[in-house]
Design a protein around this motif. Structure first.
Motif, mmCIF file in Angstrom:
data_model
loop_
_atom_site.group_PDB
_atom_site.id
_atom_site.type_symbol
_atom_site.label_atom_id
_atom_site.label_comp_id
_atom_site.label_asym_id
_atom_site.label_seq_id
_atom_site.Cartn_x
_atom_site.Cartn_y
_atom_site.Cartn_z
ATOM 1 N N LEU A 293 -50.725 14.818 46.885
ATOM 2 C CA LEU A 293 -51.066 14.725 48.351
ATOM 3 C C LEU A 293 -50.653 13.363 48.924
ATOM 4 O O LEU A 293 -50.463 12.458 48.278
ATOM 5 C CB LEU A 293 -52.548 14.792 48.548
ATOM 6 N N ASP A 294 -50.284 13.446 50.323
ATOM 7 C CA ASP A 294 -50.241 11.954 51.107
ATOM 8 C C ASP A 294 -51.415 11.363 51.594
ATOM 9 O O ASP A 294 -52.581 12.007 51.139
ATOM 10 C CB ASP A 294 -49.110 12.353 52.246
ATOM 11 N N ASN A 295 -51.192 10.484 52.288
ATOM 12 C CA ASN A 295 -52.687 9.623 52.722
ATOM 13 C C ASN A 295 -53.218 10.401 53.930
ATOM 14 O O ASN A 295 -54.183 10.046 54.451
ATOM 15 C CB ASN A 295 -51.979 8.535 53.170
ATOM 16 N N HIS A 296 -52.885 11.535 54.344
ATOM 17 C CA HIS A 296 -53.402 12.413 55.348
ATOM 18 C C HIS A 296 -53.870 13.758 54.906
ATOM 19 O O HIS A 296 -54.099 14.691 55.626
ATOM 20 C CB HIS A 296 -52.221 12.724 56.542
ATOM 21 N N TYR A 297 -54.306 14.008 53.524
ATOM 22 C CA TYR A 297 -54.786 15.093 52.960
ATOM 23 C C TYR A 297 -53.922 16.173 53.098
ATOM 24 O O TYR A 297 -54.522 17.430 52.717
ATOM 25 C CB TYR A 297 -56.116 15.093 53.369
ATOM 26 N N ARG A 298 -52.419 16.026 53.128
ATOM 27 C CA ARG A 298 -51.848 17.035 53.023
ATOM 28 C C ARG A 298 -51.165 17.168 51.625
ATOM 29 O O ARG A 298 -50.613 16.323 50.892
ATOM 30 C CB ARG A 298 -50.411 17.037 53.900
ATOM 31 N N VAL A 299 -51.124 18.596 50.966
ATOM 32 C CA VAL A 299 -50.606 18.605 49.801
ATOM 33 C C VAL A 299 -49.210 18.658 49.825
ATOM 34 O O VAL A 299 -48.540 19.525 50.669
ATOM 35 C CB VAL A 299 -50.983 20.136 49.238
ATOM 36 N N ILE A 300 -48.499 17.736 49.147
ATOM 37 C CA ILE A 300 -47.084 17.674 49.412
ATOM 38 C C ILE A 300 -46.199 18.153 48.159
ATOM 39 O O ILE A 300 -44.819 18.505 48.357
ATOM 40 C CB ILE A 300 -46.632 16.203 49.271
#
Length: 357
Positions: A293-300
């Protein structure tokens, strides 16, 4: 007549014996008799930060007026007056960290000392080296619908308490203090929905110690870490009898601050994706899901724990058409991904919703 002779013999013998004894001890009495005052007993050294506390029982001799404490091969000393208190304590300050041997000598009104070497005790002054080896109390952090779950391990008696600093929902600084030494769980119900770090400070007092030492740690918080119920759809494009196990109890376990692995809580209790084979529980071998994930809770990205690809050629891939985001308010993760393997680019597709318990 015999009585007179015996008397003379006894007098002569006694005179000779006394003369011989005085001659043998004369060198030791040339400066007068040697007097030793009472000896301090029950010496204890209590460790502190750059200092120690010396505790002792004073001799019963009422003529004792002072004590001198020597250390560092008698190159340093501290003098203290005697008091009427039987058990006395004194702080010896300004000691570098290390082991010390202390010798205590009592003096009476006439200046007579107690016997040299009769009252000796050893102990430690503590400092950065000691404190640097201390570990903050172990705490496992997970999220839940009721708040941040804190699982504390048990500790021994040298651990006095642990303070925990975090950010609250209004954005203010929050603090909790725990002195329970047994393993236990607590919940931070007012923790911020963007909480990323918990600051731990554990206080230790060494056995018989007089000062407190601290171990500090900043613990990264992954708000996705926790227990979930997984629902959704699964399609195996090669074997129709293999279907999804939903509803499925799982744990998202943190690997790093931005990486979690999907643990199957229903069957394997390990990082495998459970499936149903003709309605019976099974799982994909050499395939375990890891979310990045990134720092905005998005699965990357999604990868296979056992390799990209694993030994049997299986890998994981994120499907960009999905929501692929965690909502910290509802505590729900929605994500789409594939299991790939040679011969079929996307063998299995997963469209899953993880609802935190």
């Amino acid at each position: 007549m015999k009585y007179i002779i015996y008397t003379l013999l006894l007098v002569a013998t006694g005179w000779t014996a006394c003369t011989k004894m005085d001659h043998e001890y004369a060198p030791y009495l040339s400066n007068g008799e040697i007097f030793y005052t009472g000896v301090p007993t029950r010496l204890e050294v209590h460790p502190g930060r750059g200092r120690v506390e010396l505790q002792f029982t004073r001799p019963k001799d009422p003529n004792v007026t002072r004590f001198v404490i020597y250390w560092s091969n008698r190159s340093k000393h501290l003098e203290i007056p005697a008091t009427d208190v039987m058990v006395q304590k004194v702080i010896i300050p300004d000691l570098r960290e290390g082991e010390y041997v202390f010798e205590m000598v009592a003096y009476d009104k006439a200046g007579n000392p107690s016997a040299r070497g009769a009252a000796i005790v050893s102990g430690s002054s503590l400092g950065q080296a000691y404190e640097g080896n201390l570990q903050a109390r172990r705490v496992t952090v997970a999220n839940s619908q009721s708040g941040i779950l804190l699982d504390f391990t048990s500790v021994d008696t040298v651990c006095r308490y642990t303070t925990l600093g975090y950010t609250t929902l209004p954005g203010a600084a929050g603090t909790m203090m725990y002195s329970n030494r047994d393993a236990f769980r607590d919940t931070l119900k007012d923790a911020s929905l963007q909480l990323s770090v918990i600051k731990l400070k554990t206080a230790y007092v060494p056995p018989s110690g007089i000062d407190t030492f601290y171990a500090r740690q900043e613990l990264a918080v992954n708000l996705l870490a926790g227990k979930y119920v997984c629902t959704g759809q699964m399609t195996d494009n090669t074997t129709a009898s293999l279907t999804g196990p939903y509803p499925w109890n799982v744990t998202l376990r943190p690997v790093t601050a931005t990486q979690l692995e999907l643990v199957d809580d229903d069957q394997t209790n390990d990082v495998y994706h459970k499936i149903l084979s003709d309605g019976n529980g099974s799982y994909y071998g050499s395939f375990g899901v890891v979310f990045n994930l990134d720092n905005h809770y998005r699965v990357i990205s999604v990868v296979n724990k056992y390799g990209q690809p694993s030994s049997n050629g299986r890998s994981a891939e994120l499907d960009p058409s999905g929501v692929n985001t965690f909502d910290p308010v509802t505590r729900i993760l929605r994500v789409k991904y594939w299991m790939n393997q040679p011969g079929s680019t996307h063998r299995t597709s997963f469209d899953e919703t993880f609802t935190m318990k």
